[in-house]
Design a protein around this motif. Structure first.
Motif, PDB file in Angstrom:
ATOM      1  N   LEU A 153       0.831  -1.205   0.000  1.00  0.00           N
ATOM      2  CA  LEU A 153       0.000   0.000   0.000  1.00  0.00           C
ATOM      3  C   LEU A 153       0.865   1.253   0.000  1.00  0.00           C
ATOM      4  N   LEU A 154       1.853   1.286   0.873  1.00  0.00           N
ATOM      5  CA  LEU A 154       2.736   2.452   0.946  1.00  0.00           C
ATOM      6  C   LEU A 154       3.569   2.604  -0.325  1.00  0.00           C
ATOM      7  N   ARG A 155       4.041   1.492  -0.881  1.00  0.00           N
ATOM      8  CA  ARG A 155       4.805   1.569  -2.131  1.00  0.00           C
ATOM      9  C   ARG A 155       3.940   2.120  -3.252  1.00  0.00           C
ATOM     10  N   GLY A 156       2.684   1.695  -3.308  1.00  0.00           N
ATOM     11  CA  GLY A 156       1.771   2.206  -4.325  1.00  0.00           C
ATOM     12  C   GLY A 156       1.541   3.701  -4.185  1.00  0.00           C
ATOM     13  N   LEU A 157       1.386   4.158  -2.960  1.00  0.00           N
ATOM     14  CA  LEU A 157       1.205   5.592  -2.721  1.00  0.00           C
ATOM     15  C   LEU A 157       2.461   6.381  -3.078  1.00  0.00           C
ATOM     16  N   ILE A 158       3.610   5.824  -2.762  1.00  0.00           N
ATOM     17  CA  ILE A 158       4.876   6.496  -3.092  1.00  0.00           C
ATOM     18  C   ILE A 158       5.034   6.590  -4.604  1.00  0.00           C
ATOM     19  N   TYR A 159       4.732   5.507  -5.302  1.00  0.00           N
ATOM     20  CA  TYR A 159       4.818   5.521  -6.763  1.00  0.00           C
ATOM     21  C   TYR A 159       3.894   6.592  -7.344  1.00  0.00           C
ATOM     22  N   GLN A 160       2.682   6.653  -6.824  1.00  0.00           N
ATOM     23  CA  GLN A 160       1.720   7.641  -7.306  1.00  0.00           C
ATOM     24  C   GLN A 160       2.216   9.062  -7.043  1.00  0.00           C
ATOM     25  N   GLU A 161       2.700   9.307  -5.852  1.00  0.00           N
ATOM     26  CA  GLU A 161       3.164  10.648  -5.503  1.00  0.00           C
ATOM     27  C   GLU A 161       4.383  11.049  -6.340  1.00  0.00           C
ATOM     28  N   ARG A 162       5.272  10.105  -6.609  1.00  0.00           N
ATOM     29  CA  ARG A 162       6.420  10.388  -7.476  1.00  0.00           C
ATOM     30  C   ARG A 162       5.956  10.710  -8.890  1.00  0.00           C
ATOM     31  N   SER A 163       4.995   9.932  -9.391  1.00  0.00           N
ATOM     32  CA  SER A 163       4.490  10.139 -10.749  1.00  0.00           C
ATOM     33  C   SER A 163       3.816  11.495 -10.897  1.00  0.00           C
ATOM     34  N   LEU A 164       3.110  11.916  -9.872  1.00  0.00           N
ATOM     35  CA  LEU A 164       2.412  13.198  -9.905  1.00  0.00           C
ATOM     36  C   LEU A 164       3.316  14.369  -9.527  1.00  0.00           C
ATOM     37  N   LEU A 165       4.558  14.047  -9.159  1.00  0.00           N
ATOM     38  CA  LEU A 165       5.547  15.051  -8.737  1.00  0.00           C
ATOM     39  C   LEU A 165       5.096  15.840  -7.510  1.00  0.00           C
ATOM     40  N   ASN A 166       4.291  15.202  -6.654  1.00  0.00           N
ATOM     41  CA  ASN A 166       3.831  15.832  -5.420  1.00  0.00           C
ATOM     42  C   ASN A 166       4.810  15.645  -4.263  1.00  0.00           C
ATOM     43  N   GLN A 167       5.499  14.534  -4.255  1.00  0.00           N
ATOM     44  CA  GLN A 167       6.415  14.202  -3.176  1.00  0.00           C
ATOM     45  C   GLN A 167       7.616  13.511  -3.776  1.00  0.00           C
ATOM     46  N   PRO A 168       8.720  13.378  -3.093  1.00  0.00           N
ATOM     47  CA  PRO A 168       8.937  13.582  -1.662  1.00  0.00           C
ATOM     48  C   PRO A 168       9.088  15.061  -1.318  1.00  0.00           C
ATOM     49  N   GLN A 169       9.029  15.316  -0.035  1.00  0.00           N
ATOM     50  CA  GLN A 169       9.261  16.670   0.451  1.00  0.00           C
ATOM     51  C   GLN A 169      10.742  16.991   0.307  1.00  0.00           C
ATOM     52  N   ALA A 170      11.118  18.194   0.642  1.00  0.00           N
ATOM     53  CA  ALA A 170      12.507  18.644   0.480  1.00  0.00           C
ATOM     54  C   ALA A 170      13.497  17.751   1.227  1.00  0.00           C
TER      55      ALA A 170
END
Length: 96
Positions: free
Chosen positions: A4-21
């Protein structure tokens, strides 16, 4: 849960929303939603999150976080190892 967390990380990377600084991924995920998505009970989810914190995959909640729903992933690559391992190979997994 690692899936679940890996899927969310992949999504956030794809959308360029995260990671934070500081290269930390922050998610607002209530235990109810995690339990439902991972098909685990609430207590098990709490224990797995605790184990992930002990292993250095997650950071503890910040002092100014009034909600207990914030999950801060500091080692997204470490989640790959857990995701690919079976439960028997994860020494801190709460269910045997």
């Amino acid at each position: 849960m690692a899936a679940l967390l890996r899927g969310l990380i992949y999504q956030e990377r794809s959308l360029l929303n995260q990671p934070q600084a500081d290269d930390i991924y922050v998610f607002d995920l209530p235990i109810d939603i995690i339990a439902h998505a991972a098909q685990l009970n609430h207590r098990t989810v709490e224990q797995v999150l605790k184990g992930m914190r002990k292993q250095g995959l997650l950071l503890p909640p910040q002092n100014d976080d009034s909600s207990n729903d914030t999950i801060r992933v500091c080692d997204p690559e470490g989640l790959k190892e857990i995701y690919s391992a079976t439960r028997d190979k994860v020494s801190w997994w709460p269910l045997r």
